[in-house]
Design an enzyme around this catalytic site. Structure first.
Site, PDB file in Angstrom:
ATOM      1  N   ASN A 119      37.709  38.004  39.723  1.00  0.00           N
ATOM      2  CA  ASN A 119      39.037  38.626  39.860  1.00  0.00           C
ATOM      3  C   ASN A 119      40.092  37.618  40.282  1.00  0.00           C
ATOM      4  OD1 ASN A 119      37.820  38.450  42.375  1.00  0.00           O
ATOM      5  ND2 ASN A 119      38.992  40.153  43.208  1.00  0.00           N
ATOM      6  N   HIS A 131      29.802  46.299  41.646  1.00  0.00           N
ATOM      7  CA  HIS A 131      30.426  46.967  42.803  1.00  0.00           C
ATOM      8  C   HIS A 131      30.543  48.432  42.406  1.00  0.00           C
ATOM      9  CE1 HIS A 131      33.119  48.295  45.858  1.00  0.00           C
ATOM     10  NE2 HIS A 131      34.103  48.504  45.004  1.00  0.00           N
ATOM     11  N   ASP A 134      30.568  38.370  50.768  1.00  0.00           N
ATOM     12  CA  ASP A 134      31.785  38.975  50.202  1.00  0.00           C
ATOM     13  C   ASP A 134      33.023  38.330  50.813  1.00  0.00           C
ATOM     14  OD1 ASP A 134      33.630  40.456  48.842  1.00  0.00           O
ATOM     15  OD2 ASP A 134      33.341  42.293  49.994  1.00  0.00           O
ATOM     16  N   HIS A 156      42.495  36.317  52.434  1.00  0.00           N
ATOM     17  CA  HIS A 156      43.884  36.717  52.202  1.00  0.00           C
ATOM     18  C   HIS A 156      44.777  35.920  53.147  1.00  0.00           C
ATOM     19  CE1 HIS A 156      42.736  40.032  49.641  1.00  0.00           C
ATOM     20  NE2 HIS A 156      41.904  40.475  50.560  1.00  0.00           N
TER      21      HIS A 156
END
Lengths: 304, 440
Positions: B95, B182, B308, B312
């Site tokens: 992503n 997921h 995971d 950010h």
């Protein structure tokens, strides 16, 4: 000492009763034409990220009575539309020397973020589905004027509890001051896991308001149909409307309240909304006095 | 160059080895393990007495954010953070922006990861199952496989259309590409920002129900059972999902799964007053879920532990809770949290700990690594762990660009002190200088 007024949930009981006493005192003084404290050099920023006329005007009126200046930030015309973050908007207002902030925001918890960056008092005028503390204070004052005490009162909050910040603030406040709180509505509009909220859940109106001393109706949002939470406005009204027929289950002298805006003919019928048991206009009026008390208290004032 | 890791506790789950011994690395290869007699020509020695010598850790689930979101993390900062966390191989998720859905981006990532400034760890890209992660048309999976992807996943944009997922599994099984899933039914989770439960009701936050995870877990498990495609379920968080995976494994489906440390260390209660550091996807659940996750780890239903790692920037998380992105920087805390919460509490033995952090991830994705056997290890991947050192996680000392982590200030017991990825060595500041000797 500066204080924030963000959530009834985290407030000690004596602060809540202190605010209610102060509001009653301000109301008496204003009605008698006596002086209330003057907070002449205080500028309040009204930051409404969600539309609200009644709550904004109520805060403006409260500020006016205390001699404060209020400054409106219409968010559609502000920098937020240019991509400014909430943090930067708050920092800007802080350095423009706005003394206190009244904020309404679509996100639960947003006033806590504002308080972290603002430095001065932050008053929550409604955050998402979390709390609307001044509404709960206005409602409590309205009840207290008629029932003298909240202790042992049966109060039923009826409608879209899950999405209602008014329901949450009221449930906390009434529970803390000794009322028996019931949350009433269809299961799709009740919190699926209510164990950390005060009150008992009821999905049947008759049972939920049986023996009630106070009924607080909640506004039903029409978008709940599109979300599959109710089948139709008509079916909802037939099951949960407060009217002369359903009020028979409550105690005689039961107060009927509504935080507004009202959907006449949906959660409450026309006759009841204008009837003797309704205290909806008194809630609006008391809103001004509890907001005066909130301003005074947030800026460090005490009960005289 | 001959490097001796001397007198450590060798934990190699690939051969069920748990014994005191040494590991000899020559240039970028492990050449010998066990009781090493011939100590001639040794150039440097790391005294590993009291430490564990393990196969390099393998993290199946990492977001490196490059290309496109370099303000959150880069391949260079992310691989440095991985090395500091004890990892020698990491899988990066698709992503990115643009998404990792074609061979050119695979090449780009592998090039960057091989650059001298990078952390030296091996990067194994995971390609998008569908073009643009849109859940509509399949990506050019065979071409991406030739370019080097090790699995396919639409990660945080899970495929809602069961027929697309079914076809993806049929084709991936044909070309030998595992699918990482997921599991989320987005109609149920839409608009939610934390676990649907008592805390969300109290805070007035829209909840993400456990059914959104469990329905999608069940669907993907059933598709795996019937297509025979190996499917790895990512970040399991509910007790129901554990039960579903246990059931489907008993039916013989080629299903494996991972858990992330946030989900066994924290619960929804840790969100407190809207703390965005604890906003995860799937959301932090309840004590009951944590208990069942621990049980699943113990009985082998849960095969792996993955970080995971979802970095950010700080300004992105200093926003109202419902506007904050999901995920946090975790790769440097995963080993410490695992040792502290699982190994030292007796949930996992040291050997099982390393199996879930290295051997199983490598096995599931057919990666080099997960073993210390010289014949099965083309390039050295070795981690040395001090299992007993007590330290406090400090985000300001982390290599990750993202300082957004729920592990900040957490007291931990156990840390990676040396990481060997080929000829690259990461040596942690905590490694005692007097335990190193060089003879050149």
């Amino acid at each position: 000492m500066n204080r924030n007024l963000i959530a009834i949930r985290t407030m000690p009981n004596d602060e809540i009763t202190g605010l209610l006493d102060l509001a009653a005192e301000f109301k008496a003084k204003i009605n008698a034409g006596e002086d209330v404290p003057s907070m002449k050099k205080t500028v309040i920023g009204l930051l409404f990220f969600e539309n609200s006329t009644r709550t904004r005007v109520s805060f403006e009126q409260a500020a006016f009575y205390l001699g404060m200046r209020s400054s409106n930030f219409a968010t559609s015309a502000s920098s937020m539309t240019k991509g400014e973050t909430l943090k930067d908007t708050i920092l800007t207002l802080r350095h423009e020397r706005i003394n206190g902030l009244v904020m309404r925001h679509k996100s639960s918890g947003a006033p806590m973020l504002a308080a972290k960056h603002f430095g001065g008092p932050v008053l929550n005028a409604g955050d998402g589905q979390h709390e609307h503390p001044t509404q709960a204070l206005a409602d409590a004052l309205t009840i207290l004027e008629r029932k003298t005490s909240l202790e042992g009162l049966n109060v039923s909050i009826v409608g879209d509890v899950e999405h209602s910040r008014v329901a949450r603030s009221n449930a906390w406040l009434l529970d803390k001051l000794g009322a028996n709180v019931r949350l009433v509505g269809p299961r799709t509009l009740l919190p699926p896991h209510p164990s950390m909220l005060p009150g008992e859940c009821y999905d049947e109106l008759e049972e939920g308001i049986s023996g009630a001393d106070v009924i607080i109706c909640l506004r039903l949002q029409r978008e709940r149909m599109a979300e599959g939470m109710i089948s139709s406005i008509g079916e909802y009204a037939s099951l949960y409307q407060i009217n002369a027929d359903t009020l028979r289950f409550a105690n005689p002298g039961c107060l009927v309240m509504h935080p507004g805006p009202i959907n006449r003919g949906v959660e409450i019928d026309d006759v009841t909304a204008d009837g003797d048991s309704a205290v909806i206009n008194q809630q609006v009026e008391n809103g001004v006095f509890v907001r005066m008390a909130a301003f005074y208290w947030c800026f460090g004032g005490q009960q005289s | 160059m001959k490097t001796l890791l001397r007198n450590g506790r060798i934990l190699d789950p690939s051969q069920n080895m748990d014994e005191i011994g040494s590991v000899l690395i020559e240039n970028d290869q492990v050449v010998e393990i066990g009781k090493i007699e011939d100590l001639s020509d040794i150039d440097e020695v790391y005294d590993c007495t009291g430490f564990w010598i393990t196969p390099g850790l393998v993290d199946m689930h990492v977001h490196l954010r490059e290309p496109g979101d370099e303000h959150k993390e880069t391949i260079i900062s992310g691989t440095q953070a991985a090395a500091a966390g004890g990892y020698t191989t990491i899988c990066c998720m698709p992503n990115t922006s643009p998404p990792l859905d074609n061979p050119a981006i695979v090449d780009f990532i592998l090039d960057r990861a091989a650059s001298p400034e990078a952390g030296g760890v091996f990067v194994a890209p995971v390609g998008a199952i569908t073009k643009g992660l849109k859940g509509e048309e399949l990506s050019n999976l065979a071409a991406m496989k030739r370019a080097g992807i090790v699995a396919a996943s639409d990660e945080g944009f899970p495929i809602q259309n069961s027929q697309i997922m079914n076809r993806a599994m049929v084709f991936c099984n044909q070309i030998g590409l595992p699918i990482m899933a997921h599991c989320d039914d987005s109609n149920l989770s839409k608009g939610g920002s934390m676990n649907e439960g008592a805390v969300s009701a109290m805070l007035g936050l829209q909840g993400i129900p456990r059914t959104s995870e469990e329905i999608a877990t069940m669907r993907n498990c059933l598709l795996s059972l019937h297509t025979r495609c190996p499917v790895h379920i990512m970040r399991v968080s509910t007790w129901g999902a554990v039960e579903i995976i246990r059931l489907i494994k008993s039916l013989g489906a080629p299903v494996t799964c991972e858990v992330c440390p946030m989900h066994f260390v924290f619960t929804e209660d840790d969100i407190g007053e809207f703390d965005t550091k604890f906003k995860m996807q799937p959301p932090l659940r309840t004590k009951v879920d944590v208990e069942l996750l621990l049980q699943g780890l113990q009985d082998g239903t849960i095969d792996c532990i993955a970080s995971d790692h979802s970095p950010h920037a700080s300004h992105e998380v200093d926003v109202p809770f419902d506007e904050a992105p999901f995920g946090a920087s975790t790769i440097e805390a995963t080993l410490g949290a695992t040792l502290t919460y699982l190994t030292h509490r007796g949930i996992l033995s040291p050997l099982e700990t390393i199996r879930k952090l290295s051997t199983m991830p490598a096995f599931i994705l057919n990666l080099d690594g997960g073993t210390l056997k010289p014949e099965d290890l083309p390039v050295a991947q070795v981690t040395v762990i001090d299992p007993d050192v007590e330290w406090t996680f400090d985000r300001n000392k982390s290599f990750s660009k993202s300082k957004n982590t729920p592990f900040h200030k957490m007291k931990m017991k156990g840390k990676a002190v040396l990481t060997f990825s080929g000829s690259e060595i990461y040596r942690d500041a905590i490694y005692p200088a007097e335990r190193y000797a060089i003879y050149i």
